[in-house]
Scaffold this motif. Structure first.
Motif, PDB file in Angstrom:
ATOM      1  N   SER A  22       4.078 -57.727   4.289  1.00 22.56           N
ATOM      2  CA  SER A  22       3.309 -58.815   3.691  1.00 22.56           C
ATOM      3  C   SER A  22       1.872 -58.805   4.193  1.00 22.56           C
ATOM      4  O   SER A  22       0.929 -59.063   3.434  1.00 22.56           O
ATOM      5  N   ALA A  23       1.694 -58.499   5.467  1.00 22.11           N
ATOM      6  CA  ALA A  23       0.348 -58.445   6.038  1.00 22.11           C
ATOM      7  C   ALA A  23      -0.476 -57.355   5.365  1.00 22.11           C
ATOM      8  O   ALA A  23      -1.661 -57.545   5.058  1.00 22.11           O
ATOM      9  N   ILE A  24       0.159 -56.222   5.117  1.00 16.96           N
ATOM     10  CA  ILE A  24      -0.529 -55.115   4.436  1.00 16.96           C
ATOM     11  C   ILE A  24      -0.903 -55.525   3.011  1.00 16.96           C
ATOM     12  O   ILE A  24      -2.017 -55.263   2.538  1.00 16.96           O
ATOM     13  N   TYR A  25       0.026 -56.192   2.332  1.00 16.94           N
ATOM     14  CA  TYR A  25      -0.206 -56.630   0.954  1.00 16.94           C
ATOM     15  C   TYR A  25      -1.375 -57.616   0.906  1.00 16.94           C
ATOM     16  O   TYR A  25      -2.257 -57.503   0.040  1.00 16.94           O
ATOM     17  N   ALA A  26      -1.384 -58.567   1.834  1.00 16.52           N
ATOM     18  CA  ALA A  26      -2.438 -59.577   1.863  1.00 16.52           C
ATOM     19  C   ALA A  26      -3.806 -58.946   2.125  1.00 16.52           C
ATOM     20  O   ALA A  26      -4.817 -59.325   1.516  1.00 16.52           O
ATOM     21  N   GLN A  27      -3.857 -57.979   3.038  1.00 21.69           N
ATOM     22  CA  GLN A  27      -5.120 -57.312   3.343  1.00 21.69           C
ATOM     23  C   GLN A  27      -5.636 -56.537   2.139  1.00 21.69           C
ATOM     24  O   GLN A  27      -6.842 -56.551   1.843  1.00 21.69           O
ATOM     25  N   ALA A  28      -4.735 -55.875   1.426  1.00 19.04           N
ATOM     26  CA  ALA A  28      -5.132 -55.112   0.243  1.00 19.04           C
ATOM     27  C   ALA A  28      -5.677 -56.039  -0.843  1.00 19.04           C
ATOM     28  O   ALA A  28      -6.676 -55.717  -1.505  1.00 19.04           O
ATOM     29  N   THR A  29      -5.031 -57.183  -1.008  1.00 18.23           N
ATOM     30  CA  THR A  29      -5.500 -58.151  -2.004  1.00 18.23           C
ATOM     31  C   THR A  29      -6.878 -58.681  -1.637  1.00 18.23           C
ATOM     32  O   THR A  29      -7.766 -58.787  -2.488  1.00 18.23           O
ATOM     33  N   ALA A  30      -7.071 -59.006  -0.358  1.00 16.80           N
ATOM     34  CA  ALA A  30      -8.359 -59.527   0.094  1.00 16.80           C
ATOM     35  C   ALA A  30      -9.481 -58.511  -0.125  1.00 16.80           C
ATOM     36  O   ALA A  30     -10.588 -58.871  -0.555  1.00 16.80           O
ATOM     37  N   ARG A  31      -9.200 -57.235   0.171  1.00 17.20           N
ATOM     38  CA  ARG A  31     -10.210 -56.193  -0.047  1.00 17.20           C
ATOM     39  C   ARG A  31     -10.543 -56.063  -1.533  1.00 17.20           C
ATOM     40  O   ARG A  31     -11.708 -55.914  -1.915  1.00 17.20           O
ATOM     41  N   ARG A  32      -9.511 -56.122  -2.359  1.00 18.83           N
ATOM     42  CA  ARG A  32      -9.731 -55.989  -3.795  1.00 18.83           C
ATOM     43  C   ARG A  32     -10.553 -57.163  -4.337  1.00 18.83           C
ATOM     44  O   ARG A  32     -11.469 -56.988  -5.149  1.00 18.83           O
ATOM     45  N   MET A  33     -10.245 -58.371  -3.875  1.00 22.31           N
ATOM     46  CA  MET A  33     -10.922 -59.558  -4.382  1.00 22.31           C
ATOM     47  C   MET A  33     -12.367 -59.647  -3.905  1.00 22.31           C
ATOM     48  O   MET A  33     -13.151 -60.446  -4.436  1.00 22.31           O
ATOM     49  N   ALA A  34     -12.749 -58.850  -2.920  1.00 24.35           N
ATOM     50  CA  ALA A  34     -14.135 -58.860  -2.445  1.00 24.35           C
ATOM     51  C   ALA A  34     -15.067 -58.117  -3.389  1.00 24.35           C
ATOM     52  O   ALA A  34     -16.291 -58.216  -3.263  1.00 24.35           O
ATOM     53  N   GLN A  35     -14.512 -57.397  -4.351  1.00 25.60           N
ATOM     54  CA  GLN A  35     -15.323 -56.632  -5.296  1.00 25.60           C
ATOM     55  C   GLN A  35     -15.886 -57.553  -6.379  1.00 25.60           C
ATOM     56  O   GLN A  35     -15.210 -58.472  -6.829  1.00 25.60           O
ATOM     57  N   PRO A  36     -17.130 -57.319  -6.799  1.00 27.97           N
ATOM     58  CA  PRO A  36     -17.716 -58.148  -7.855  1.00 27.97           C
ATOM     59  C   PRO A  36     -17.125 -57.805  -9.214  1.00 27.97           C
ATOM     60  O   PRO A  36     -16.672 -56.677  -9.444  1.00 27.97           O
ATOM     61  N   GLY A  37     -17.125 -58.774 -10.121  1.00 30.00           N
ATOM     62  CA  GLY A  37     -16.598 -58.553 -11.462  1.00 30.00           C
ATOM     63  C   GLY A  37     -17.689 -58.607 -12.511  1.00 30.00           C
ATOM     64  O   GLY A  37     -18.804 -59.075 -12.249  1.00 30.00           O
ATOM     65  N   TRP A  38     -17.385 -58.112 -13.702  1.00 32.49           N
ATOM     66  CA  TRP A  38     -18.344 -58.130 -14.810  1.00 32.49           C
ATOM     67  C   TRP A  38     -18.537 -59.553 -15.308  1.00 32.49           C
ATOM     68  O   TRP A  38     -17.564 -60.298 -15.507  1.00 32.49           O
ATOM     69  N   GLN A  39     -19.780 -59.957 -15.496  1.00 31.16           N
ATOM     70  CA  GLN A  39     -20.090 -61.293 -15.993  1.00 31.16           C
ATOM     71  C   GLN A  39     -20.225 -61.239 -17.511  1.00 31.16           C
ATOM     72  O   GLN A  39     -21.151 -60.638 -18.055  1.00 31.16           O
ATOM     73  N   ALA A  40     -19.303 -61.851 -18.196  1.00 31.20           N
ATOM     74  CA  ALA A  40     -19.319 -61.849 -19.659  1.00 31.20           C
ATOM     75  C   ALA A  40     -20.428 -62.771 -20.172  1.00 31.20           C
ATOM     76  O   ALA A  40     -20.802 -63.737 -19.496  1.00 31.20           O
ATOM     77  N   PRO A  41     -20.940 -62.515 -21.364  1.00 31.80           N
ATOM     78  CA  PRO A  41     -21.959 -63.388 -21.947  1.00 31.80           C
ATOM     79  C   PRO A  41     -21.388 -64.658 -22.556  1.00 31.80           C
ATOM     80  O   PRO A  41     -22.127 -65.450 -23.147  1.00 31.80           O
ATOM     81  N   VAL A  42     -20.080 -64.850 -22.430  1.00 37.08           N
ATOM     82  CA  VAL A  42     -19.413 -66.061 -22.922  1.00 37.08           C
ATOM     83  C   VAL A  42     -18.606 -66.659 -21.775  1.00 37.08           C
ATOM     84  O   VAL A  42     -18.282 -65.963 -20.802  1.00 37.08           O
ATOM     85  N   PRO A  43     -18.279 -67.946 -21.844  1.00 38.75           N
ATOM     86  CA  PRO A  43     -17.475 -68.550 -20.773  1.00 38.75           C
ATOM     87  C   PRO A  43     -16.109 -67.894 -20.644  1.00 38.75           C
ATOM     88  O   PRO A  43     -15.467 -67.560 -21.636  1.00 38.75           O
TER      89      PRO A  43
END
Length: 328
Positions: A22-43
């Protein structure tokens, strides 16, 4: 797939043994979520949750899609298409696609508004925008960083809450509750808080209350014996909905979430219903996973969302109206 029983709580040795993973899974998720995402021109509105499995995300997404349509906004749905083989991006066509291709939730959403399935959420959003979407409503995707969100809702099933409070595989959490809640502007509690889930949320997070209500077709089941079956994350919610509608449960059977039924299983269910002199009933999500030749013999009971105060969800949508592009 059925969730392990220990995910619901009660302790035991298995969660302790799985804690390192679980600790490994949580760390992987945290690293992934630190990446920026594409900002769409719509909400972009995300209906997500902190746990694996159903919490009512699709029902909330469907409700929001309808509310945006009532405002004259051309909202499109976007989801991964869990249970389907298509990676997309592809617009769902209920007339030619089935649940093995796009998943059951996509077929339900496509009956309401244009719907896209895409493993790559940013690519799916770009396709939706190219298809004239003025807003995007995501069914799930809170733990997917590929697409920036303007409004994120943490959907919570009041009966299950956050289970045993542990991270996958020791529990049902995709990430710590605090981490998920920190990216959300509000939580949506569906049903009563039977597990104390609200106590785990940040004090300042806005909480909206709602409940599932049976669709209008359920009225004809009052006083009628029914044999109910479903393959959803929380079968007891469906059985409770039937009882709330006044149906008499002559039998019930639960399958794994997103279960694909074969002809032999449906024949067996029909035989059991006939033996009990009852109607065979199921959910809309299950109905699309039944072989087509048996659908005329199965009664569908839909559910809708009833907000304790609908003005609260409308107020969350209000600020997004200014970002809706005006058609040329």
């Amino acid at each position: 797939m059925r969730a392990p029983a220990f995910w619901a709580g009660g302790g035991g040795v298995m969660p302790l043994l799985l804690a390192p993973f679980s600790a490994i899974y949580a760390q992987a998720t945290a690293r992934r979520m630190a990446q920026p995402g594409w900002q769409a021109p719509v909400p972009v509105i995300c209906c997500g949750n902190a746990t694996a499995g159903g919490a009512g995300k699709t029902t909330v997404a469907m409700d929001i899609g309808r509310r945006l349509a009532d405002r004259g906004v051309a909202a499109h749905f976007l989801l991964r298409g869990y249970g389907g083989t298509v990676r997309g991006p592809m617009r769902v066509d209920p007339a030619s696609h089935d649940s093995t291709m796009v998943g059951d939730e996509a077929l339900l959403l496509a009956e309401v508004r244009p719907t896209w399935v895409s493993a790559d959420r940013a690519a799916g959003a770009k396709a939706a925008v190219a298809g004239n979407a003025q807003a995007i409503v995501m069914d799930d995707g809170l733990q997917n960083p590929g697409l920036a969100k303007d409004l994120s809702l943490l959907v919570i099933d009041g009966g299950f809450g956050f289970g045993n409070g542990r991270i996958i595989p020791a529990g049902p959490l995709r990430e710590p509750v605090a981490a998920a809640a920190a990216r959300c502007q509000a939580a949506v509690l569906i049903g009563e808080d039977e597990t104390g889930a609200l106590d785990l949320l940040p004090p300042g997070l806005r909480v909206l209350h709602a409940r599932l209500v049976p669709g209008p077709e359920a009225a004809v089941l009052r006083g009628q014996p029914v044999y109910a079956f479903c393959g959803i994350a929380n079968p007891r919610k469906f059985f409770a909905t039937l009882q709330e509608a006044g149906a008499v449960l002559a039998g019930r059977e639960a399958f794994g979430d997103h279960y694909q039924y074969d002809a032999e299983e449906i024949r067996d269910l029909l035989a059991q219903a006939d033996a009990a002199r009852a109607l065979l009933v199921t959910t809309k999500k299950d109905f699309v996973r039944i072989p087509a030749q048996f659908r005329s013999r199965v009664t569908v009971v839909t559910v809708g969302l009833e907000w304790a105060e609908s003005a609260q969800i409308e107020s969350l949508l209000d600020p997004l109206a200014g970002r809706v592009p005006i058609p040329a």
